[in-house]
Design an enzyme around this catalytic site. Structure first.
Site, mmCIF file in Angstrom:
data_model
loop_
_atom_site.group_PDB
_atom_site.id
_atom_site.type_symbol
_atom_site.label_atom_id
_atom_site.label_comp_id
_atom_site.label_asym_id
_atom_site.label_seq_id
_atom_site.Cartn_x
_atom_site.Cartn_y
_atom_site.Cartn_z
ATOM 1 N N THR A 95 -2.732 -16.725 34.738
ATOM 2 C CA THR A 95 -3.660 -15.806 34.096
ATOM 3 C C THR A 95 -5.049 -16.434 34.158
ATOM 4 O O THR A 95 -5.293 -17.454 33.517
ATOM 5 C CB THR A 95 -3.262 -15.554 32.634
ATOM 6 O OG1 THR A 95 -1.944 -15.020 32.588
ATOM 7 C CG2 THR A 95 -4.213 -14.577 31.965
ATOM 8 N N LYS A 171 -3.357 -7.929 34.214
ATOM 9 C CA LYS A 171 -2.741 -8.924 33.332
ATOM 10 C C LYS A 171 -3.531 -9.093 32.041
ATOM 11 O O LYS A 171 -2.959 -9.135 30.935
ATOM 12 C CB LYS A 171 -2.647 -10.268 34.077
ATOM 13 C CG LYS A 171 -2.253 -11.462 33.222
ATOM 14 C CD LYS A 171 -0.874 -11.322 32.595
ATOM 15 C CE LYS A 171 -0.512 -12.621 31.877
ATOM 16 N NZ LYS A 171 0.745 -12.480 31.122
ATOM 17 N N LYS A 239 -7.809 -17.300 24.514
ATOM 18 C CA LYS A 239 -8.307 -17.450 25.887
ATOM 19 C C LYS A 239 -8.257 -16.129 26.633
ATOM 20 O O LYS A 239 -9.230 -15.720 27.281
ATOM 21 C CB LYS A 239 -7.476 -18.507 26.620
ATOM 22 C CG LYS A 239 -7.770 -18.619 28.123
ATOM 23 C CD LYS A 239 -6.896 -19.668 28.779
ATOM 24 C CE LYS A 239 -5.454 -19.263 28.926
ATOM 25 N NZ LYS A 239 -5.225 -18.277 30.005
#
Length: 294
Positions: A95, A171, A239
């Site tokens: 990711t 994602k 994040k």
């Protein structure tokens, strides 16, 4: 196939084990050396550097933590990019930011290397079962080359488009949905508790009536019965939310709910919950925020 695998952490290790079980030959590398031991015991070969993982490989997979790790592993000393030869295949399952994905597209194109972004949905236990859902993007020929590598790790693959950055955006959007689901469920639990209703009873009722969603059931269970080891941490949620907001801002888009989530994640980190399970941490902050002085 001969596969180089870089990044054997909580997610990378079970993914790599699935590839070994499928009969692929793996050369593995991790920044923390001891993390490769479970794979070496199953027949994987240790690589001394990221570049060595590429030796003779039909494909190289990266499953690294964040953009900074990619900078080090791909472009640092003995990095992967300089080792890849024209015609090689790099599959990035991490990711990462859309901005980094765009840079990687340009770098791979310049070097004549096939590049597929294939981030995964699922926690480590799902990876161990080979039931990740993979969102992949790249040219048709690159996707065709990547399929035999991706299929042993997944229960399904969604092809998003020809540009790898598109898979990375999906994602981030998917993880945003998970965070918002957890937050709404957390606050619903807080409301149920304020009405003397057990959260488990509330969840069973509304999930049966409205959603029939295994995600609500699974994350609700995590929230009410915190695991000994976090499947994904508050730090990861923070994040991913940051990366989503950056990608949106780059296209002159604002997501107000994502802004609120960023504040919640920051509060969780300040409360010392950075390494707490993602769902558990959000629930605890919802409980704290839900208490009003009479």
């Amino acid at each position: 196939m001969k596969i180089g695998f870089l990044g054997t952490g909580q997610m990378g290790t079970p993914m790599a084990l699935r590839l070994l079980a499928a009969g692929h030959e793996l050369r593995v590398w991790n920044r923390t050396e001891g993390r490769t031991e479970p794979l070496l015991r199953e027949g994987a070969i240790a690589a001394g550097t990221p570049a060595e993982a590429e030796l003779g490989a039909d494909a190289v997979i990266t499953m690294l933590f964040d953009d900074a790790a990619h900078e080090e592993v791909l472009f640092g000393p003995n990095g992967l990019m300089d080792a890849l030869e024209p015609g090689a295949l790099h599959i990035a399952c991490s990711t990462i930011t859309v901005a980094l994905s765009e840079r990687l597209i340009a770098e791979h194109l310049r070097r004549g290397i096939d590049f597929v972004a294939a981030p995964v949905f699922g926690r480590p236990n799902v990876a161990a079962e080979g039931r990740l859902w993979i969102v992949a993007a790249g040219t048709d020929s690159a996707i065709a080359r990547a399929r035999p590598v991706l299929e042993p790790m997944s229960r399904g693959i969604s092809i998003i488009g020809p540009e790898p950055r598109q898979a990375n955006a999906v994602k981030l959007g998917g993880n945003f949905l998970i965070s918002t689901m957890i937050q709404s469920l957390s606050e619903s639990f807080v409301f149920a508790e304020s009405q003397s209703i057990a959260p488990a009873v509330f969840l069973e009722a509304v999930n049966s009536a409205l959603f029939q969603s295994p995600f609500y059931a699974a994350y609700g269970n995590v929230m009410l019965h915190p695991p000994e080891q976090a499947g994904a941490s508050i730090s990861l949620g923070a994040k991913d939310t940051r990366m989503l907001r950056e990608a949106a801002a780059a296209r002159y888009t604002r997501l107000s709910l994502a802004d609120n989530l960023a504040e919640i994640f920051e509060q969780a980190k300040q409360a010392g919950l950075a390494n707490e399970d993602w769902a558990v941490g959000q629930y605890r902050i919802a409980q704290q925020r839900g208490i009003l002085n009479p």
